[in-house]
Design a protein around this motif. Structure first.
Motif, PDB file in Angstrom:
ATOM      1  N   GLN A  97       4.348  -9.956  -0.797  1.00  0.00           N
ATOM      2  CA  GLN A  97       5.575  -9.179  -0.935  1.00  0.00           C
ATOM      3  C   GLN A  97       5.685  -8.713  -2.392  1.00  0.00           C
ATOM      4  O   GLN A  97       5.685  -9.521  -3.312  1.00  0.00           O
ATOM      5  CB  GLN A  97       6.802 -10.020  -0.575  1.00  0.00           C
ATOM      6  N   VAL A  98       5.760  -7.420  -2.578  1.00  0.00           N
ATOM      7  CA  VAL A  98       5.796  -6.854  -3.915  1.00  0.00           C
ATOM      8  C   VAL A  98       7.157  -6.195  -4.145  1.00  0.00           C
ATOM      9  O   VAL A  98       7.941  -5.989  -3.214  1.00  0.00           O
ATOM     10  CB  VAL A  98       4.660  -5.832  -4.117  1.00  0.00           C
ATOM     11  N   ARG A  99       7.388  -5.850  -5.412  1.00  0.00           N
ATOM     12  CA  ARG A  99       8.692  -5.304  -5.773  1.00  0.00           C
ATOM     13  C   ARG A  99       8.548  -3.968  -6.505  1.00  0.00           C
ATOM     14  O   ARG A  99       7.572  -3.730  -7.213  1.00  0.00           O
ATOM     15  CB  ARG A  99       9.453  -6.267  -6.679  1.00  0.00           C
ATOM     16  N   SER A 124      10.133  -4.880   7.217  1.00  0.00           N
ATOM     17  CA  SER A 124       9.226  -5.269   6.124  1.00  0.00           C
ATOM     18  C   SER A 124       9.758  -4.885   4.750  1.00  0.00           C
ATOM     19  O   SER A 124       9.119  -5.189   3.747  1.00  0.00           O
ATOM     20  CB  SER A 124       7.853  -4.623   6.335  1.00  0.00           C
ATOM     21  N   CYS A 125      10.912  -4.222   4.694  1.00  0.00           N
ATOM     22  CA  CYS A 125      11.462  -3.794   3.405  1.00  0.00           C
ATOM     23  C   CYS A 125      12.958  -4.104   3.352  1.00  0.00           C
ATOM     24  O   CYS A 125      13.648  -4.058   4.372  1.00  0.00           O
ATOM     25  CB  CYS A 125      11.265  -2.281   3.194  1.00  0.00           C
ATOM     26  N   LYS A 151       8.956  -5.032  -0.619  1.00  0.00           N
ATOM     27  CA  LYS A 151       8.111  -4.518   0.457  1.00  0.00           C
ATOM     28  C   LYS A 151       6.929  -5.445   0.665  1.00  0.00           C
ATOM     29  O   LYS A 151       6.320  -5.914  -0.298  1.00  0.00           O
ATOM     30  CB  LYS A 151       7.613  -3.107   0.129  1.00  0.00           C
ATOM     31  N   PHE A 152       6.604  -5.693   1.925  1.00  0.00           N
ATOM     32  CA  PHE A 152       5.420  -6.473   2.242  1.00  0.00           C
ATOM     33  C   PHE A 152       4.228  -5.535   2.429  1.00  0.00           C
ATOM     34  O   PHE A 152       4.300  -4.566   3.190  1.00  0.00           O
ATOM     35  CB  PHE A 152       5.640  -7.296   3.512  1.00  0.00           C
ATOM     36  N   VAL A 153       3.150  -5.826   1.701  1.00  0.00           N
ATOM     37  CA  VAL A 153       1.946  -4.987   1.754  1.00  0.00           C
ATOM     38  C   VAL A 153       0.974  -5.594   2.768  1.00  0.00           C
ATOM     39  O   VAL A 153       0.548  -6.747   2.610  1.00  0.00           O
ATOM     40  CB  VAL A 153       1.274  -4.872   0.376  1.00  0.00           C
ATOM     41  N   GLU A 154       0.655  -4.842   3.768  1.00  0.00           N
ATOM     42  CA  GLU A 154      -0.245  -5.324   4.812  1.00  0.00           C
ATOM     43  C   GLU A 154      -1.693  -5.279   4.341  1.00  0.00           C
ATOM     44  O   GLU A 154      -2.057  -4.524   3.434  1.00  0.00           O
ATOM     45  CB  GLU A 154      -0.073  -4.489   6.078  1.00  0.00           C
ATOM     46  N   GLN A 155      -2.515  -6.082   4.983  1.00  0.00           N
ATOM     47  CA  GLN A 155      -3.943  -6.092   4.674  1.00  0.00           C
ATOM     48  C   GLN A 155      -4.564  -4.759   5.093  1.00  0.00           C
ATOM     49  O   GLN A 155      -4.209  -4.205   6.123  1.00  0.00           O
ATOM     50  CB  GLN A 155      -4.640  -7.246   5.401  1.00  0.00           C
ATOM     51  N   PRO A 156      -5.500  -4.244   4.306  1.00  0.00           N
ATOM     52  CA  PRO A 156      -6.141  -2.965   4.663  1.00  0.00           C
ATOM     53  C   PRO A 156      -7.033  -3.111   5.886  1.00  0.00           C
ATOM     54  O   PRO A 156      -7.594  -4.179   6.145  1.00  0.00           O
ATOM     55  CB  PRO A 156      -6.952  -2.622   3.416  1.00  0.00           C
ATOM     56  N   GLU A 157      -7.157  -2.033   6.616  1.00  0.00           N
ATOM     57  CA  GLU A 157      -8.018  -2.015   7.791  1.00  0.00           C
ATOM     58  C   GLU A 157      -9.424  -1.578   7.394  1.00  0.00           C
ATOM     59  O   GLU A 157      -9.608  -0.653   6.621  1.00  0.00           O
ATOM     60  CB  GLU A 157      -7.461  -1.048   8.841  1.00  0.00           C
ATOM     61  N   ASN A 158     -10.430  -2.306   7.946  1.00  0.00           N
ATOM     62  CA  ASN A 158     -11.847  -1.975   7.712  1.00  0.00           C
ATOM     63  C   ASN A 158     -12.187  -2.001   6.228  1.00  0.00           C
ATOM     64  O   ASN A 158     -12.983  -1.200   5.738  1.00  0.00           O
ATOM     65  CB  ASN A 158     -12.188  -0.608   8.302  1.00  0.00           C
ATOM     66  N   ASN A 159     -11.540  -2.936   5.495  1.00  0.00           N
ATOM     67  CA  ASN A 159     -11.826  -3.098   4.063  1.00  0.00           C
ATOM     68  C   ASN A 159     -11.677  -1.791   3.284  1.00  0.00           C
ATOM     69  O   ASN A 159     -12.481  -1.460   2.409  1.00  0.00           O
ATOM     70  CB  ASN A 159     -13.246  -3.649   3.862  1.00  0.00           C
ATOM     71  N   ALA A 160     -10.665  -1.027   3.616  1.00  0.00           N
ATOM     72  CA  ALA A 160     -10.427   0.236   2.911  1.00  0.00           C
ATOM     73  C   ALA A 160     -10.017  -0.038   1.482  1.00  0.00           C
ATOM     74  O   ALA A 160      -9.396  -1.055   1.157  1.00  0.00           O
ATOM     75  CB  ALA A 160      -9.338   1.029   3.629  1.00  0.00           C
ATOM     76  N   LYS A 161     -10.369   0.877   0.609  1.00  0.00           N
ATOM     77  CA  LYS A 161     -10.043   0.722  -0.804  1.00  0.00           C
ATOM     78  C   LYS A 161      -8.571   1.062  -1.045  1.00  0.00           C
ATOM     79  O   LYS A 161      -7.901   1.677  -0.223  1.00  0.00           O
ATOM     80  CB  LYS A 161     -10.934   1.633  -1.642  1.00  0.00           C
ATOM     81  N   GLN A 162      -8.125   0.637  -2.226  1.00  0.00           N
ATOM     82  CA  GLN A 162      -6.732   0.872  -2.569  1.00  0.00           C
ATOM     83  C   GLN A 162      -6.410   2.364  -2.604  1.00  0.00           C
ATOM     84  O   GLN A 162      -5.341   2.797  -2.176  1.00  0.00           O
ATOM     85  CB  GLN A 162      -6.424   0.256  -3.930  1.00  0.00           C
TER      86      GLN A 162
END
Length: 264
Positions: free
Chosen positions: A96-98, A122-123, A144-155
């Protein structure tokens, strides 16, 4: 020669008849003049009617255009936002980030504001709403909660469809904020801005990240200040640090005065 004399005789006869009936000429002339006047009158009437219709149509058209133009113009914003259209979040998947945003009332009246989001699960915002006096400002924190990326996508490939909206409402000073204010006066509510989400690399310092850290620190300091209880003015220090309860002191004086009166 005979034909010439016959034609002359017929012409003289017609002339005599014309002279004997001069009213034919007058009637014909009057009829022609009357017809000409009627035609002119009808033409002028048609022209005036056309001009009146044109003026009326022009007036209606200008009024309609002006009303449509006013409806298309954006409403004047009551709150200045910083950042103005973006909420920056550090990119930390699974956490969870701010983010932070400053709101300042730029109008001459009290303004109520409220946060809205497309992802309420989620926010959330702190505070979710409130009332700002003229010229007053505060820094709100957005979680906000940041979900895990799909298929190891980059930021850099991460795109968030989550959006935030800030709405405002002109209110009277001294009233208490409740979310129902916006439901009671829907026609007076103004959409200040729709904010989109942008992720920042938490490991690489940038001007946007440094500004976000300063705003978050300011928001935390303001929150801690609100948590502190108000100073207690019910006690006072007398002599060498002795704390005396003011109510007890008044009570003792009252009892002492009653005792004096009883003795007398």
């Amino acid at each position: 020669m005979a034909m010439s004399n016959r034609n002359k005789t017929n012409g003289d006869r017609n002339m005599k008849i014309f002279r004997l009936c001069p009213f034919w000429q007058t009637a014909t002339t009057s009829s022609s003049s009357s017809s000409t006047q009627n035609l002119n009158h009808n033409h002028n009437g048609s022209s005036n009617s056309s001009q009146h219709v044109a003026v009326t149509s022009s007036g209606l058209k200008s009024t309609t255009v002006s009303s449509v133009a006013r409806s298309l113009l954006p409403a004047r914003r009551r709150i200045r936002l910083d950042p103005s259209s973006i909420l920056y979040f550090p990119y930390e998947p699974g956490k969870q980030v701010r983010s932070a945003i400053r709101l300042k009332n730029r109008s001459k009246s009290h303004v109520a504001f409220k946060f809205q989001t497309t992802a309420p699960k989620s926010c959330y915002m702190r505070p979710p709403g409130g009332i700002l006096a003229p010229g007053e400002s505060l820094v709100a924190t957005v979680f906000k909660f940041v979900e895990q990326p799909e298929n190891n996508a980059k930021q850099t490939d991460q795109k968030s469809n989550v959006k935030f909206k800030i709405v405002s409402l002109k209110v009277k000073g001294g009233i208490e904020y409740v979310p129902e204010l916006f439901d009671e006066q829907k026609d007076q509510v103004t959409v200040e801005r729709i904010l989109r989400v942008v992720f920042l690399d938490a490991e690489h310092p940038t001007p946007a990240m440094e500004k976000l850290k300063r705003q978050l620190a300011e928001a935390e300091a303001a929150l801690e200040a609100r948590k502190k209880p108000p100073p207690d003015t019910g006690h006072r220090v007398v002599g060498e640090g002795l704390v005396i309860d003011e109510w007890k002191e008044r009570r003792e004086k009252y009892l002492a005065r009653q005792h004096v009166e009883a003795v007398e």
